[in-house]
Design a protein around this motif. Sequence first.
Motif, PDB file in Angstrom:
ATOM      1  N   LEU A 127       0.826  -1.206   0.000  1.00  0.00           N
ATOM      2  CA  LEU A 127       0.000   0.000   0.000  1.00  0.00           C
ATOM      3  C   LEU A 127       0.861   1.257   0.000  1.00  0.00           C
ATOM      4  O   LEU A 127       0.570   2.225  -0.710  1.00  0.00           O
ATOM      5  CB  LEU A 127      -0.924  -0.007   1.222  1.00  0.00           C
ATOM      6  CG  LEU A 127      -2.306  -0.612   1.017  1.00  0.00           C
ATOM      7  CD1 LEU A 127      -3.040  -0.712   2.347  1.00  0.00           C
ATOM      8  CD2 LEU A 127      -3.126   0.222   0.030  1.00  0.00           C
ATOM      9  N   LYS A 128       1.907   1.251   0.797  1.00  0.00           N
ATOM     10  CA  LYS A 128       2.812   2.397   0.838  1.00  0.00           C
ATOM     11  C   LYS A 128       3.433   2.642  -0.537  1.00  0.00           C
ATOM     12  O   LYS A 128       3.518   3.783  -1.008  1.00  0.00           O
ATOM     13  CB  LYS A 128       3.906   2.166   1.882  1.00  0.00           C
ATOM     14  CG  LYS A 128       4.872   3.337   2.090  1.00  0.00           C
ATOM     15  CD  LYS A 128       5.794   3.054   3.274  1.00  0.00           C
ATOM     16  CE  LYS A 128       6.690   4.252   3.574  1.00  0.00           C
ATOM     17  NZ  LYS A 128       7.739   4.451   2.566  1.00  0.00           N
ATOM     18  N   MET A 168      -5.490  -7.500  -1.776  1.00  0.00           N
ATOM     19  CA  MET A 168      -6.000  -6.674  -0.677  1.00  0.00           C
ATOM     20  C   MET A 168      -5.540  -5.231  -0.843  1.00  0.00           C
ATOM     21  O   MET A 168      -6.318  -4.285  -0.671  1.00  0.00           O
ATOM     22  CB  MET A 168      -5.507  -7.222   0.659  1.00  0.00           C
ATOM     23  CG  MET A 168      -6.188  -8.478   1.136  1.00  0.00           C
ATOM     24  SD  MET A 168      -7.855  -8.165   1.785  1.00  0.00           S
ATOM     25  CE  MET A 168      -7.466  -7.364   3.335  1.00  0.00           C
ATOM     26  N   ALA A 169      -4.262  -5.067  -1.177  1.00  0.00           N
ATOM     27  CA  ALA A 169      -3.727  -3.720  -1.373  1.00  0.00           C
ATOM     28  C   ALA A 169      -4.414  -3.040  -2.561  1.00  0.00           C
ATOM     29  O   ALA A 169      -4.744  -1.840  -2.505  1.00  0.00           O
ATOM     30  CB  ALA A 169      -2.215  -3.785  -1.583  1.00  0.00           C
ATOM     31  N   PHE A 170      -4.624  -3.799  -3.634  1.00  0.00           N
ATOM     32  CA  PHE A 170      -5.303  -3.267  -4.824  1.00  0.00           C
ATOM     33  C   PHE A 170      -6.706  -2.782  -4.469  1.00  0.00           C
ATOM     34  O   PHE A 170      -7.110  -1.658  -4.831  1.00  0.00           O
ATOM     35  CB  PHE A 170      -5.376  -4.342  -5.908  1.00  0.00           C
ATOM     36  CG  PHE A 170      -6.179  -3.933  -7.113  1.00  0.00           C
ATOM     37  CD1 PHE A 170      -5.552  -3.373  -8.216  1.00  0.00           C
ATOM     38  CD2 PHE A 170      -7.560  -4.087  -7.148  1.00  0.00           C
ATOM     39  CE1 PHE A 170      -6.291  -2.964  -9.324  1.00  0.00           C
ATOM     40  CE2 PHE A 170      -8.302  -3.688  -8.237  1.00  0.00           C
ATOM     41  CZ  PHE A 170      -7.665  -3.131  -9.333  1.00  0.00           C
ATOM     42  N   LEU A 171      -7.470  -3.626  -3.786  1.00  0.00           N
ATOM     43  CA  LEU A 171      -8.849  -3.293  -3.450  1.00  0.00           C
ATOM     44  C   LEU A 171      -8.901  -2.041  -2.569  1.00  0.00           C
ATOM     45  O   LEU A 171      -9.725  -1.143  -2.780  1.00  0.00           O
ATOM     46  CB  LEU A 171      -9.519  -4.478  -2.756  1.00  0.00           C
ATOM     47  CG  LEU A 171     -10.979  -4.306  -2.318  1.00  0.00           C
ATOM     48  CD1 LEU A 171     -11.855  -3.871  -3.487  1.00  0.00           C
ATOM     49  CD2 LEU A 171     -11.499  -5.600  -1.695  1.00  0.00           C
ATOM     50  N   THR A 172      -8.007  -1.971  -1.593  1.00  0.00           N
ATOM     51  CA  THR A 172      -7.986  -0.814  -0.692  1.00  0.00           C
ATOM     52  C   THR A 172      -7.634   0.461  -1.448  1.00  0.00           C
ATOM     53  O   THR A 172      -8.309   1.487  -1.306  1.00  0.00           O
ATOM     54  CB  THR A 172      -6.963  -1.042   0.440  1.00  0.00           C
ATOM     55  OG1 THR A 172      -7.255  -2.278   1.109  1.00  0.00           O
ATOM     56  CG2 THR A 172      -7.011   0.097   1.447  1.00  0.00           C
ATOM     57  N   ALA A 173      -6.588   0.404  -2.251  1.00  0.00           N
ATOM     58  CA  ALA A 173      -6.156   1.587  -2.996  1.00  0.00           C
ATOM     59  C   ALA A 173      -7.241   2.057  -3.961  1.00  0.00           C
ATOM     60  O   ALA A 173      -7.431   3.262  -4.166  1.00  0.00           O
ATOM     61  CB  ALA A 173      -4.863   1.290  -3.746  1.00  0.00           C
ATOM     62  N   SER A 206      -6.576   5.042  -9.626  1.00  0.00           N
ATOM     63  CA  SER A 206      -7.028   4.360 -10.836  1.00  0.00           C
ATOM     64  C   SER A 206      -6.467   2.941 -10.905  1.00  0.00           C
ATOM     65  O   SER A 206      -5.413   2.639 -10.337  1.00  0.00           O
ATOM     66  CB  SER A 206      -6.600   5.131 -12.082  1.00  0.00           C
ATOM     67  OG  SER A 206      -5.200   5.019 -12.288  1.00  0.00           O
ATOM     68  N   THR A 207      -7.179   2.096 -11.625  1.00  0.00           N
ATOM     69  CA  THR A 207      -6.746   0.706 -11.823  1.00  0.00           C
ATOM     70  C   THR A 207      -5.350   0.657 -12.434  1.00  0.00           C
ATOM     71  O   THR A 207      -4.505  -0.129 -12.000  1.00  0.00           O
ATOM     72  CB  THR A 207      -7.746  -0.012 -12.749  1.00  0.00           C
ATOM     73  OG1 THR A 207      -9.002  -0.102 -12.092  1.00  0.00           O
ATOM     74  CG2 THR A 207      -7.266  -1.407 -13.082  1.00  0.00           C
TER      75      THR A 207
END
Length: 477
Positions: A120-121, A299-304, A310-311
């Motif tokens: 995420l960072k 999980m990181a993708f969904l949160t971001a 943007s995707t």
Amino acid sequence: MKLNTLLERIEKNANDPIHNLDIDGISTNSSEVRPNDLFVAIKGYRVDGHDFIQKAIEAGAQIIIGEKDLPKLSVPYIKVENSRRALAEIACEFYGNPSRNKKMIGITGTNGKTTTSYMLKHILESAGKSCSLFGTVKNVVNGQSLSSTNTTPDALELNKQLALSEDEYIIMEVSSHGLSQYRVHGVEFDFCLFTNLDQDHLDYHRDMEEYFSVKAGLFDQMKPDGKAVINHYNSWGQKLAEQLKAKNCTIHVMGDQSHYDLRIDQLKSGNSTIIFDHNANLNLKINILGKHNILNAAMAFLTASKMGLSTEEILGALELFPGVPGRFEMFQHPKGATVVVDYAHTADAFNHCLQTAKEEGAKRIFHIFGFRGNRDVTKRGGMVNVSKEISDVHILTFDDLNDVTYEEMEEALRILNEGGYIIPDRTLAIKQAVEHAQPGDWICITGKGAEEYQQKFELPTSSDIETVHFLFKQMEM
């Protein structure tokens, strides 16, 4: 700051003259007390702060808070039901409730917290956002790295660092110890993530239900518009999602149902297809191996994505993610074997680590691991069984002894691994595997990750990673 402001949440007797006192600082360590400080006495695992109250007074503390009945002191004493909770509430007030002015992301679960937080960072910083990080490997505030002694800092240090942070986002690993010891009490979160739950810390929690309940408590600290991100592939995640639905919380779910926010259509190490927002098929690529790391990346993708990124920018950032020190960190053996240093310390984490080596075509798998003294002994048998089942050679060795003696730990290893390899010196256990490995073999060293050793071993090294580099250098001489 006036004492009455600090005590708003814990002391209602506002007419007491002591409430007009000016407090310059707060401390839980008597050796750090300064004049006009408030000292909070906390009973710890090894040390009881109540035993140092007189020392704190002599250093200048003008008011004491504790949870024990004490004889009359020379300064005012306020007794509370729980000193840790009181400290958290006072710290939040003293530092101006800093979490309210930040975008707060809390990540809890048994495995995957560190990797998900680093992902995420990386995603946010790749998008031009500034991030503070609090976790197991290190803390980072305003671009400066700070040492980390606990996964979650104590309430006083945490609120101090949150107040000092000029970063837009705060990403925090939240452990069950941190929750049960009120280290994050009063902190308010914009996003709360649940990665998974596996047997761990049952030396501290009564059973898995209590362990889960403590973890679930993080989601009670979401801001009014806060969002929960849940891994529904884990049965405990399913249970948590149901609880949060009943509370009318906003939740985003990663799972195997078509109506979920994100579904992994093809779970493959390093490269998987995910279905996002019910119809968008996307290729999720990362440079670190392991299906478990695809789950972390998802999980990181969904949160971001729920933060508004943007995707394209999320997927692009994940594809360039460099990894985390000591989390499935790979090294190339001079003879052509592969060495992995990983923090895995539960049966489920062992399974992910060793299965990844197997799926990557390992001819033989050497597995080196140990157990921490004074920690959950009930999980040890399951860990040994997983290693026996998947690895070709498993070597039991020492991890942190804590307060357990050398002889006690060695006996525990012999009982668990009767007839198997036991090499108490961790550096020599690694040396044994490194010297016997052949091209195509994999050596998995688990339990410590990037952490430094707590006791001395024969080789002049201070961590598993350093030991691997030392042995490679010797082989190349």
